[in-house]
Design an enzyme around this catalytic site. Structure first.
Site, mmCIF file in Angstrom:
data_model
loop_
_atom_site.group_PDB
_atom_site.id
_atom_site.type_symbol
_atom_site.label_atom_id
_atom_site.label_comp_id
_atom_site.label_asym_id
_atom_site.label_seq_id
_atom_site.Cartn_x
_atom_site.Cartn_y
_atom_site.Cartn_z
ATOM 1 N N GLU A 282 -11.992 2.273 5.061
ATOM 2 C CA GLU A 282 -11.843 3.728 5.283
ATOM 3 C C GLU A 282 -13.146 4.483 5.033
ATOM 4 O OE1 GLU A 282 -8.522 4.600 2.666
ATOM 5 O OE2 GLU A 282 -7.109 4.147 4.246
ATOM 6 N N GLU B 153 -3.413 -1.408 7.302
ATOM 7 C CA GLU B 153 -2.646 -0.834 6.191
ATOM 8 C C GLU B 153 -1.573 0.074 6.757
ATOM 9 O OE1 GLU B 153 -4.675 1.112 2.938
ATOM 10 O OE2 GLU B 153 -6.380 -0.236 3.128
HETATM 11 C C1 BG6 Z 1 -5.530 3.401 1.397
HETATM 12 C C2 BG6 Z 1 -6.442 2.517 0.582
HETATM 13 O O1 BG6 Z 1 -6.166 4.584 1.650
HETATM 14 O O2 BG6 Z 1 -4.340 3.806 0.785
HETATM 15 C C3 BG6 Z 1 -5.718 1.577 -0.360
HETATM 16 O O3 BG6 Z 1 -7.287 1.774 1.418
HETATM 17 C C4 BG6 Z 1 -4.634 2.357 -1.080
HETATM 18 O O4 BG6 Z 1 -6.648 0.997 -1.238
HETATM 19 C C5 BG6 Z 1 -3.651 2.883 -0.036
HETATM 20 O O5 BG6 Z 1 -3.977 1.648 -2.083
HETATM 21 C C6 BG6 Z 1 -2.476 3.600 -0.627
HETATM 22 O O6 BG6 Z 1 -2.903 4.612 -1.484
HETATM 23 P P1 BG6 Z 1 -2.317 4.743 -2.945
HETATM 24 O O7 BG6 Z 1 -3.017 5.879 -3.535
HETATM 25 O O8 BG6 Z 1 -0.871 4.949 -2.809
HETATM 26 O O9 BG6 Z 1 -2.644 3.452 -3.627
#
Ligand code: BG6
Length: 484
Positions: free
Chosen positions: A188, A382
């Site tokens: 990201e 993701e």
């Molecule tokens: C993404 C990141 O933006 O969101 C991850 O690349 C992150 O590392 C994921 O864990 C979810 O965000 P959060 O804050 O719920 O862990």
């Protein structure tokens, strides 16, 4: 058209959120080891959770405990990776996205020789994945740069970081090229603007001769150039390799059809795309350049930077997608939060407990837009839902809310592929519960596998299969056909 036969179904994790063992086997401190759990701060207040000062860094360096620094303990993947990979294999994973902790390879970022224990550790992981026929997808930098580089250079603001990163990347290509075909440079990359310390080691109180905003754009430029050189070296050292770039896909709608709202959402989408444009088209988009100029920001470029960007573009586009957001010209409207981004609440969408608005159709919109704009292979690296899970007295976790979320999103993926999107994989975030990046909570759970640990690190770390574990297994087995 259905999904290709060798579609890369799997999951994604990051070293700093799972490994733990923050100071074992010569590992150096990373920016992630500074993050503390803040039970008294509203989980929707991402600014408060993600602001880091020089004083906080000093304090973290003096503290050696792990209770209030959850990323230092992770879920002990460092010692339990075999058991975890076995569980991923049981679900039928074809791919696992992991990241390498830079500080395991170069503890302070500037050593002349890499740390052999770190190299050994990742080799063992890759061998284990190979044993189970799971393709690794490896991110070189996922929110875990050496803290020493943040302190000495104010992170990526300094051009020196390009050489240090490329050197680290080359060591990885040489050591792991035999096992890894799919690489990603920066997780990201656009997030430098949202959490400059976590992504680029920038501390605001150290921005003296330049503003924070200038620091952010300069750091981004250095990362684009570093990504271009790493892409070049990756192709030279591992001829079969594919190097991708990665974007947080922040799909933004106008809150109404009022032209002012449409204009704001257009601008927001263009700003988001710019990061992928630079790495895929190989140059700064003209409107983006002008926008920087209008802000009075002048990026200091090296003589060969433009050529490096032009000649070494990404082979594929990876992106994360959790939610969509809206823009409005009306400042009185209610805001919602998500992935460290605020947006005006969309009245048509439900939200998670953390205020992230759930929008499966937005994923299809994103896929169509990205395919049309870039026309290169895409992968969703993701996508998932953070939720609180409850273990019933018989040790089960009935997470039908998660199954629903995943089901709706995968359905849109299937539709998008039917419409012609060239998607080669889907690694959901995260197949196993881990430490939240934004709030350092353990109780914000994403996994198909439950990990017995609370926010303060109490628990046995035992792994339990949730209902979603069996559901995802069936989805993979049927190549996305059996969603119910
Ligand atoms: C993404 C990141 O933006 O969101 C991850 O690349 C992150 O590392 C994921 O864990 C979810 O965000 P959060 O804050 O719920 O862990």
């Amino acid at each position: 058209m259905s999904l290709r036969k060798n579609f890369l179904w799997g999951g994604a994790i990051a070293a700093n959120q799972v490994e733990g063992a923050w100071n074992l086997d010569n590992k150096g401190m990373s920016v992630a080891d500074v993050a503390t759990y803040k039970p008294n701060v509203d989980v929707k207040d991402y600014k408060a959770h993600n602001t880091v000062t020089s004083e906080m860094i000093q304090q973290a360096k003096e503290d050696s405990e792990i209770q209030w620094y959850p990323k230092r303990r992770g879920i002990d993947f460092y010692h339990r990776y075999k058991e975890d990979i076995q569980l991923f294999a049981e679900m039928g994973f074809k791919a696992l996205r992991i990241s390498i902790a830079w500080t395991r390879i170069f503890p302070n970022g500037e050593e002349l020789e890499p740390n052999s224990a770190g190299i050994e550790y990742y080799k063992n992981i890759f061998k284990e994945l190979k044993k189970h026929d799971i393709e690794p997808i490896v991110t070189l930098s996922h929110y875990e740069m050496p803290l020493a580089l943040s302190e000495k250079y104010n992170g990526w603001v300094d051009r020196k970081l390009i050489d240090l990163f490329v050197n680290y990347a080359e060591v990885c290509f040489t050591a792991f090229g035999k096992y890894v075909k799919y690489w990603l440079t920066f997780n990201e990359i656009d997030s430098v603007g949202r959490h400059p310390f976590t992504t680029a080691g920038i501390v605001e109180d150290k921005c003296k001769e330049y503003s924070l905003e200038e620091a952010i754009y300069q750091a981004l430029h250095h990362q684009y150039v570093a990504a271009a050189i790493a892409t070049k070296r990756c192709h030279q050292l591992i001829p079969e390799s594919k190097m991708g770039c990665m974007l947080t896909k922040l799909t933004t709608y106008p809150n109404t059809c009022k032209p002012e709202d449409v204009l704001l959402s257009l601008q927001s989408n263009l700003d988001n795309y710019a990061h992928a444009d630079i790495q895929i088209f190989g140059e700064y988009p003209p409107l983006y350049k002008q926008r920087l100029q209008n802000k009075g920001i002048e990026i200091k470029k090296g003589k060969e930077d433009d050529q490096l960007l032009k000649e070494n573009t990404a082979d594929y586009l990876a992106f994360s997608y959790y939610m969509s957001r809206t823009e409005s010209s009306d400042p009185t409207l209610e805001q919602t939060s998500g992935n460290t981004i605020m947006g005006v609440k969309n009245p048509y969408l439900p939200s998670t407990e953390w205020g992230w608005q759930i929008d499966p159709v937005g994923l299809k919109i994103s896929l169509l837009e990205l395919q049309d704009r870039y026309n290169i292979p895409l992968i969703i690296v993701e996508n998932g839902m953070g939720a609180k899970d409850e273990v019933t007295s018989d040790g089960k976790i009935h997470d039908n809310y998660r199954i629903n979320y995943m089901k709706q999103h995968i359905k849109e993926i299937m539709d998008a592929v039917e419409a012609g999107v060239d998607l080669f994989g889907y690694t959901s975030w995260a197949p196993i519960d881990l430490i939240s990046v934004s709030t350092s909570q353990m109780s914000k759970r994403y996994g198909y596998i439950y990990v017995d640990q609370d926010d303060l690190g109490n628990g046995t770390l035992k792994r339990l299969k949730k209902d979603s574990f069996y559901w995802y297994k069936q989805v993979i087995e049927s190549n996305g056909q059996k969603l119910d």
